[in-house]
Write a protein that holds these residues in place. Structure first.
Motif, PDB file in Angstrom:
ATOM      1  N   LEU A  23      -6.048   9.252  -3.705  1.00 31.11           N
ATOM      2  CA  LEU A  23      -5.724   7.928  -3.791  1.00 31.11           C
ATOM      3  C   LEU A  23      -6.956   6.646  -3.092  1.00 31.11           C
ATOM      4  CD1 LEU A  23      -2.238   8.206  -2.767  1.00 31.11           C
ATOM      5  CD2 LEU A  23      -2.849   8.213  -4.411  1.00 31.11           C
ATOM      6  N   THR A  24      -8.187   7.149  -2.481  1.00 25.21           N
ATOM      7  CA  THR A  24      -9.056   6.288  -2.268  1.00 25.21           C
ATOM      8  C   THR A  24      -8.868   4.989  -3.128  1.00 25.21           C
ATOM      9  OG1 THR A  24      -9.283   8.186  -0.705  1.00 25.21           O
ATOM     10  CG2 THR A  24     -10.728   5.998  -0.272  1.00 25.21           C
ATOM     11  N   PRO A  25      -9.314   5.250  -3.834  1.00 26.97           N
ATOM     12  CA  PRO A  25     -10.301   4.675  -5.080  1.00 26.97           C
ATOM     13  C   PRO A  25      -8.727   3.434  -6.046  1.00 26.97           C
ATOM     14  CG  PRO A  25     -10.600   6.263  -6.196  1.00 26.97           C
ATOM     15  CD  PRO A  25     -10.036   7.051  -4.777  1.00 26.97           C
ATOM     16  N   TYR A  26      -8.104   3.762  -4.981  1.00 29.48           N
ATOM     17  CA  TYR A  26      -6.890   2.786  -6.112  1.00 29.48           C
ATOM     18  C   TYR A  26      -6.209   2.196  -4.680  1.00 29.48           C
ATOM     19  CZ  TYR A  26      -5.711   6.892  -9.170  1.00 29.48           C
ATOM     20  OH  TYR A  26      -6.197   7.278 -10.367  1.00 29.48           O
ATOM     21  N   LEU A  27      -6.584   2.413  -3.609  1.00 30.36           N
ATOM     22  CA  LEU A  27      -6.250   1.704  -1.962  1.00 30.36           C
ATOM     23  C   LEU A  27      -6.729   0.737  -1.975  1.00 30.36           C
ATOM     24  CD1 LEU A  27      -4.784   5.211   0.086  1.00 30.36           C
ATOM     25  CD2 LEU A  27      -3.347   2.760  -0.648  1.00 30.36           C
TER      26      LEU A  27
ATOM     27  N   SER B  42      -5.792   9.504 -11.594  1.00 29.47           N
ATOM     28  CA  SER B  42      -6.184  11.424 -10.492  1.00 29.47           C
ATOM     29  C   SER B  42      -5.461  11.018  -9.208  1.00 29.47           C
ATOM     30  CB  SER B  42      -8.146  10.944 -10.552  1.00 29.47           C
ATOM     31  OG  SER B  42      -7.846  12.263  -9.127  1.00 29.47           O
ATOM     32  N   PRO B  43      -3.882  11.890  -9.023  1.00 24.64           N
ATOM     33  CA  PRO B  43      -3.473  10.975  -8.358  1.00 24.64           C
ATOM     34  C   PRO B  43      -3.700  12.202  -6.841  1.00 24.64           C
ATOM     35  CG  PRO B  43      -1.996  12.450 -10.383  1.00 24.64           C
ATOM     36  CD  PRO B  43      -3.316  12.652 -10.205  1.00 24.64           C
ATOM     37  N   ASP B  44      -4.560  13.228  -6.999  1.00 24.95           N
ATOM     38  CA  ASP B  44      -4.412  13.703  -5.960  1.00 24.95           C
ATOM     39  C   ASP B  44      -5.799  13.182  -4.875  1.00 24.95           C
ATOM     40  OD1 ASP B  44      -3.503  15.619  -7.187  1.00 24.95           O
ATOM     41  OD2 ASP B  44      -5.556  16.527  -7.978  1.00 24.95           O
TER      42      ASP B  44
ATOM     43  N   PRO C 106       0.794  -1.505  -0.343  1.00 24.21           N
ATOM     44  CA  PRO C 106       0.181   0.328  -0.040  1.00 24.21           C
ATOM     45  C   PRO C 106       0.777   1.200   0.189  1.00 24.21           C
ATOM     46  CG  PRO C 106      -0.914  -1.219   1.721  1.00 24.21           C
ATOM     47  CD  PRO C 106       0.626  -2.518   1.236  1.00 24.21           C
ATOM     48  N   GLU C 107       2.319   1.239   0.564  1.00 21.75           N
ATOM     49  CA  GLU C 107       3.119   1.948   0.342  1.00 21.75           C
ATOM     50  C   GLU C 107       3.617   3.229  -0.909  1.00 21.75           C
ATOM     51  OE1 GLU C 107       1.823   0.919   4.323  1.00 21.75           O
ATOM     52  OE2 GLU C 107       2.749   0.000   3.098  1.00 21.75           O
ATOM     53  N   ASP C 108       3.294   1.959  -1.706  1.00 21.03           N
ATOM     54  CA  ASP C 108       3.748   2.413  -2.780  1.00 21.03           C
ATOM     55  C   ASP C 108       2.419   2.947  -4.025  1.00 21.03           C
ATOM     56  OD1 ASP C 108       6.305   0.864  -2.656  1.00 21.03           O
ATOM     57  OD2 ASP C 108       5.681  -1.518  -3.070  1.00 21.03           O
ATOM     58  N   ILE C 109       1.695   2.776  -3.753  1.00 22.16           N
ATOM     59  CA  ILE C 109       0.416   3.593  -4.185  1.00 22.16           C
ATOM     60  C   ILE C 109       0.582   4.416  -5.043  1.00 22.16           C
ATOM     61  CG2 ILE C 109      -2.106   3.367  -4.569  1.00 22.16           C
ATOM     62  CD1 ILE C 109      -1.221   0.655  -4.407  1.00 22.16           C
ATOM     63  N   PRO C 110       0.779   6.000  -3.900  1.00 22.47           N
ATOM     64  CA  PRO C 110       1.468   7.813  -4.495  1.00 22.47           C
ATOM     65  C   PRO C 110       2.558   6.749  -5.843  1.00 22.47           C
ATOM     66  CG  PRO C 110       1.517   7.191  -1.858  1.00 22.47           C
ATOM     67  CD  PRO C 110       1.474   5.878  -2.792  1.00 22.47           C
ATOM     68  N   ALA C 111       3.279   6.175  -5.622  1.00 23.08           N
ATOM     69  CA  ALA C 111       4.441   6.645  -6.423  1.00 23.08           C
ATOM     70  C   ALA C 111       3.849   5.359  -7.288  1.00 23.08           C
ATOM     71  CB  ALA C 111       5.589   5.476  -6.422  1.00 23.08           C
ATOM     72  N   ILE C 112       2.927   4.503  -7.963  1.00 21.61           N
ATOM     73  CA  ILE C 112       2.371   3.496  -9.210  1.00 21.61           C
ATOM     74  C   ILE C 112       1.280   4.881  -9.596  1.00 21.61           C
ATOM     75  CG2 ILE C 112       0.538   1.869  -9.400  1.00 21.61           C
ATOM     76  CD1 ILE C 112       1.618   0.228  -7.360  1.00 21.61           C
ATOM     77  N   VAL C 113       0.685   5.374  -8.540  1.00 21.72           N
ATOM     78  CA  VAL C 113      -0.498   6.120  -9.223  1.00 21.72           C
ATOM     79  C   VAL C 113       0.318   7.112 -10.068  1.00 21.72           C
ATOM     80  CG1 VAL C 113      -2.203   7.732  -9.018  1.00 21.72           C
ATOM     81  CG2 VAL C 113      -2.540   5.696  -7.857  1.00 21.72           C
ATOM     82  N   ALA C 114       1.516   7.579  -9.588  1.00 23.26           N
ATOM     83  CA  ALA C 114       2.060   8.996 -10.247  1.00 23.26           C
ATOM     84  C   ALA C 114       2.735   8.476 -11.323  1.00 23.26           C
ATOM     85  CB  ALA C 114       3.021   9.876  -8.727  1.00 23.26           C
ATOM     86  N   MET C 115       2.826   7.161 -11.973  1.00 19.97           N
ATOM     87  CA  MET C 115       3.171   6.995 -12.748  1.00 19.97           C
ATOM     88  C   MET C 115       2.228   6.095 -14.248  1.00 19.97           C
ATOM     89  SD  MET C 115       6.477   4.110 -12.911  1.00 19.97           S
ATOM     90  CE  MET C 115       5.897   2.963 -11.062  1.00 19.97           C
ATOM     91  N   LEU C 116       1.578   6.118 -13.475  1.00 19.88           N
ATOM     92  CA  LEU C 116       0.212   5.844 -14.612  1.00 19.88           C
ATOM     93  C   LEU C 116      -0.282   6.542 -14.858  1.00 19.88           C
ATOM     94  CD1 LEU C 116      -2.493   3.199 -11.580  1.00 19.88           C
ATOM     95  CD2 LEU C 116      -0.767   3.075 -14.080  1.00 19.88           C
ATOM     96  N   ALA C 117      -0.714   8.357 -14.416  1.00 23.63           N
ATOM     97  CA  ALA C 117      -0.680   9.533 -14.984  1.00 23.63           C
ATOM     98  C   ALA C 117      -0.068  10.217 -15.444  1.00 23.63           C
ATOM     99  CB  ALA C 117      -1.055  10.251 -13.368  1.00 23.63           C
ATOM    100  N   ASP C 118       1.561   9.628 -15.707  1.00 25.99           N
ATOM    101  CA  ASP C 118       2.667  10.669 -16.321  1.00 25.99           C
ATOM    102  C   ASP C 118       3.153  10.185 -17.745  1.00 25.99           C
ATOM    103  OD1 ASP C 118       4.863  12.180 -16.515  1.00 25.99           O
ATOM    104  OD2 ASP C 118       6.351  10.288 -15.962  1.00 25.99           O
ATOM    105  N   ASP C 119       1.208  10.520 -18.412  1.00 27.85           N
ATOM    106  CA  ASP C 119       1.167  10.600 -20.058  1.00 27.85           C
ATOM    107  C   ASP C 119       0.462  10.645 -20.565  1.00 27.85           C
ATOM    108  OD1 ASP C 119      -0.117   8.350 -19.424  1.00 27.85           O
ATOM    109  OD2 ASP C 119       1.781   6.967 -20.227  1.00 27.85           O
ATOM    110  N   ALA C 120       0.202  10.919 -21.686  1.00 25.69           N
ATOM    111  CA  ALA C 120      -0.971  12.178 -22.584  1.00 25.69           C
ATOM    112  C   ALA C 120      -2.464  11.760 -21.864  1.00 25.69           C
ATOM    113  CB  ALA C 120      -0.982  12.462 -23.431  1.00 25.69           C
TER     114      ALA C 120
END
Length: 150
Positions: free
Chosen positions: A36-40, A32-34, A11-25
């Motif tokens: 994280l509730t649905p990702y967790l 929505s990296p802002d 679970p601690e990796d989720i912010p970094a994972i979501v940031a990578m998922l969001a890092d392209d067009a």
């Protein structure tokens, strides 16, 4: 790349994972990296399913890549078990380093270890660089995929 570890995500990796998922067009429109509730919540579901693995590539304590591997038993192809590789992402600073190849090779090896006879993945039709990458690794563009948003 001996300092690289491919390990189960936490679970601690989720912010970094979501940031990578969001890092392209495409990801910038879908993620929505802002919040994280649905990702967790999704991670909890994945972690409780033995046929799902979310892994990260960790270099010196920093998450620099990720993918999800799903194992699917099936009846077709004489009862073949297959895997699906999803959500492959490599941190922008690591692109071109060979990390993507290592992640895919890990997924293929893990699929083989799990008894899979087929590995499949999809890639957005606009990601032509990714298509060349997957073809270079031996994947064939053999099917046309369809999606329906619900």
């Amino acid at each position: 790349m001996s300092d690289l570890e491919i390990r189960p995500a936490t679970p601690e990796d989720i912010p970094a994972i979501v940031a990578m998922l969001a890092d392209d067009a495409l990801g910038a429109q879908r993620e929505s990296p802002d919040d994280l509730t649905p990702y967790l919540a999704a991670f909890d579901r994945l972690a409780s399913d033995p046929n799902q693995q979310v892994v990260v590539a960790d270099r010196g304590g920093e998450v620099v890549g990720t993918l999800q591997l799903t194992i699917i038993p099936g009846l077709s192809r004489r009862g073949t078990t297959r895997s699906i590789i999803e959500g492959v992402r490599v941190h922008g600073a690591e692109r071109g380093s060979g990390l993507g190849t290592q992640l895919i090779e890990w997924a293929v090896d893990e699929s083989r270890r799990q008894g899979c006879r087929l590995v499949q993945l999809t890639s957005d039709a606009t990601r032509t660089d990714a298509h060349r990458f997957y073809e270079r690794l031996g994947f064939e563009a053999s099917h046309v995929g369809f999606k329906k948003t619900l």
